[in-house]
Enzyme design. Sequence first.
Site, PDB file in Angstrom:
ATOM      1  N   SER B  99     107.886  66.062 -23.388  1.00 22.68           N
ATOM      2  CA  SER B  99     106.727  66.322 -24.067  1.00 22.68           C
ATOM      3  C   SER B  99     105.458  65.408 -23.893  1.00 22.68           C
ATOM      4  O   SER B  99     105.081  65.163 -22.835  1.00 22.68           O
ATOM      5  CB  SER B  99     107.087  66.338 -25.714  1.00 22.68           C
ATOM      6  OG  SER B  99     106.094  67.180 -26.269  1.00 22.68           O
ATOM      7  N   ASP B 221     109.049  78.437 -25.483  1.00 24.29           N
ATOM      8  CA  ASP B 221     108.646  77.396 -25.934  1.00 24.29           C
ATOM      9  C   ASP B 221     107.388  77.204 -26.981  1.00 24.29           C
ATOM     10  O   ASP B 221     106.444  77.427 -26.248  1.00 24.29           O
ATOM     11  CB  ASP B 221     108.576  75.858 -25.037  1.00 24.29           C
ATOM     12  CG  ASP B 221     108.399  74.648 -25.574  1.00 24.29           C
ATOM     13  OD1 ASP B 221     108.218  74.490 -26.598  1.00 24.29           O
ATOM     14  OD2 ASP B 221     108.425  73.624 -24.699  1.00 24.29           O
ATOM     15  N   HIS B 249     111.419  73.623 -27.675  1.00 22.91           N
ATOM     16  CA  HIS B 249     110.708  72.235 -26.885  1.00 22.91           C
ATOM     17  C   HIS B 249     111.941  71.118 -26.778  1.00 22.91           C
ATOM     18  O   HIS B 249     111.313  70.017 -26.300  1.00 22.91           O
ATOM     19  CB  HIS B 249     109.787  71.894 -28.031  1.00 22.91           C
ATOM     20  CG  HIS B 249     108.646  71.074 -27.497  1.00 22.91           C
ATOM     21  ND1 HIS B 249     107.980  71.548 -26.125  1.00 22.91           N
ATOM     22  CD2 HIS B 249     108.240  69.730 -27.800  1.00 22.91           C
ATOM     23  CE1 HIS B 249     107.190  70.478 -25.879  1.00 22.91           C
ATOM     24  NE2 HIS B 249     107.513  69.381 -26.630  1.00 22.91           N
TER      25      HIS B 249
END
Lengths: 123, 277, 430
Positions: B99, B221, B249
């Site tokens: 991320s 996602d 995610h």
Amino acid sequence: MTAVVELRKLPVPSTGGLLTPTVLAVRGDLDHTNATQLRQHVFAQLPDHRHHLVLDMTALGFCDSSGIRVLLTVHTWMNERAGLLVLVGVPPRLARVFELTCLDRLFTIRPTLAHALRESPAP
Amino acid sequence: MGDLDVQARHHVTVSGRHTSGPTLMLAHGFGCDQNMWRLVEPILARDFRVVTFDHIGAGRSDLSAWRAERYATLDGYADDVLAMCRDLDLPPVVFVGHSVSAMIGVLAAVREPERFAQLVLLVPSPCYIDHDDYRGGFTRADIDELLESLESNYLGWSAAMAPVIMGNADRPELGQELTNSFCRTDPEIARSFAKATFLSDHRQELARVNVPTLVLDCTQDVIAPPEVGRFVHAQIPGSVLVTLPATGHCPQLSAPQATAEAIAIFASEVADTADRP
Amino acid sequence: MMTSTGHDSDAPEPHDDAVPGDGAVGRAAFSALLEDSPEDLYENAPCGYLSTLLDGQIAKVNATLLGWLGYRREELVGRRSFSDLLTMGGRLYHETHFAPLLKMQGQIGGVALELRAADGRRLPVLVTSVIKTSGDGQPQLVRTTIFDATDRRAYEQELLRARREAEQERRRLQELVTTLQASLLPPSLPQVPGLRTATLYHIASRDEVSGDFYDLFQISRDRWAFFLGDVCGKGAGAASVTSLIRYTLRAAAAYDGDPLSMLTTLNTALFREYRSEDPRYCTVIVGVLTPDGDGFTVALASGGHPPALLLGADGEVAFRQTRGGMLVGMLADAVFTTTSVRLGPGDTLLLYTDGLTEAHAPASGTGDGRYGEEALHAFATGLGPTTAEGAITALAEVLRGFGDGLTDDAAVLALSVPAAEISPSGKGRL
């Protein structure tokens, strides 16, 4: 670190023809965080006339300048009413501060409660 | 060896017997801490030396090292990654960033490429907010809503949350110490990290990456939609894009085996290259 | 349902398996309870129920939740996922916090989120989820219960608002205290030719103005005065006294330039000003520096203040006793004591408030656990011949060592004459 202080009224036998004193025992640490509270509690115990007050400080651990202010305030108040404040059992370190600031000349200081009671003023 | 300070500050843990093989550095994203890697880390540690850590402000990092100004942007976090590489005497690492940490890795690799053998960008997004014809998926108002969510959950966190987390009788391996810290962050720090993460725009830096890069995304996602993965892949010269058979995610949690395999296959190329005379 | 109106007291005690209550009404209510099917309990429970597949797709939803959101069942089941029902911010929170925690722990509870109804309305809720696993431990689906938290959220908003307000008030207070404190101390000490000076000032609490003070200033072409003291008590009252003290002493110094008269003037001012219901006192040590060959003569006067410490160039350390000086402001005709110190090259004079000597320092070995004058003497002896800066730097380290034991404010002022330096007039040698 918060200081904790406790005030207790001790029972006093009649002192014959003399002025029967109020005896208050202070226990714990006295600093700016609780000095005002202690002062209020002391005054709550005092009648508004000529009086004899004995403060037993045997169990007083620490006393900073705020605490000394309380003692001076009580002293002045008693003086103005021709009363008498007697300090007993002053711990050694506080005694040194009294000596340093000459408060030992201002305050009436006696070693023990028995001494103080023997010298109660006449009514 | 290594600097004890930086190790303690980031609660760095190292596993993997093959210390002569490539070193993987796993960086967690916004929200939780290095425990996010606990399902893939044992798989990867069979073939690699694996370094995990907590960003300052997360997990068991040294909270006193957190400074509002330093961590107001992702650069502060990138500085930390470089400091760890340097102070822990790491050889050029395969940096795996989840991320927001994917972009933290990009920033670090643009600055000091020699410290990185490869980059693995797990569900990256260079910019979360829509701009003109770029679709990041969010608006500024959405990010403000997230900040609100953080705040309202902070209130209920200690009282309502703790007993549920700790009373986890049928998952005894989730010890109290772990669950206490996992995903729990000082609200001010969480807020600051959320801002640094979701208001960042590092699309420009992608083209400057000069390290072999693998982009991993998922079939579905919300935070980093597939078109963002394709954008990152298109911007980084020579990068490889692999879509994991996973949704959400956090593929390292929902599909740990597939995630670990994709990382391992790519990282093994470093080993192969290194083995060549 | 059990009823307990008056005539019930006549009813026979029910057996273990008896229908509670009596009469036709009670029995009808109880059979209604029996007819309450699990299906009805699920559909019309006072909370929302939602079952989702592992990828988030909605598999089952109860009537209560559909009613709250204004959706028909077929609009959600098989078509939408749980996170589709959340606001965008909630979705971010769900993906970064809720979902990972649920995966890791198998359950998560009491999380505040906001749902978005079909008509765009936002519904604050508390969400609890568990992962249902099959017999062999494989996760199958996620069960979620949802509680309406509209009231709770309003309450929380109020709490948050109150907290922010309190924090802001506290910050304002601290700023005020900092500003007031700064106004009571010299921003920096003036350069005195031939003298080095350094100070240390520790404030125990950012919420209250300290009663410790010091100053150093010029009183004539080559003479300088300084003082350091401690007002009894602290806070706003102490601050106003400190201000009075500072201006009284500065004015007295300009008028007379003798430390004893300075103290006497201050005593009169304090005694008069604060006579009545709010008496105020302080301990203070006042000094006047007069150039004297290669150093200074320091005339000192003390009103109830701890003794100054002289760290000699020869390594000798001695307290300059000023016993017999009264607390300032205590009596109309107070008595103060004076002494004189010769400050030659390499000598350092240290003035301090009792915050230093009264600090909790269990390691110092004193009977009452306080740092004490003996420890200070030993520390100074260990320093050897030093300078104002050297002494203050070392003392700062001592204060840091006290940590939480340093409960009171502390001020230290150090004066030193550089070893083998130019003459105090600062002229004529270059």
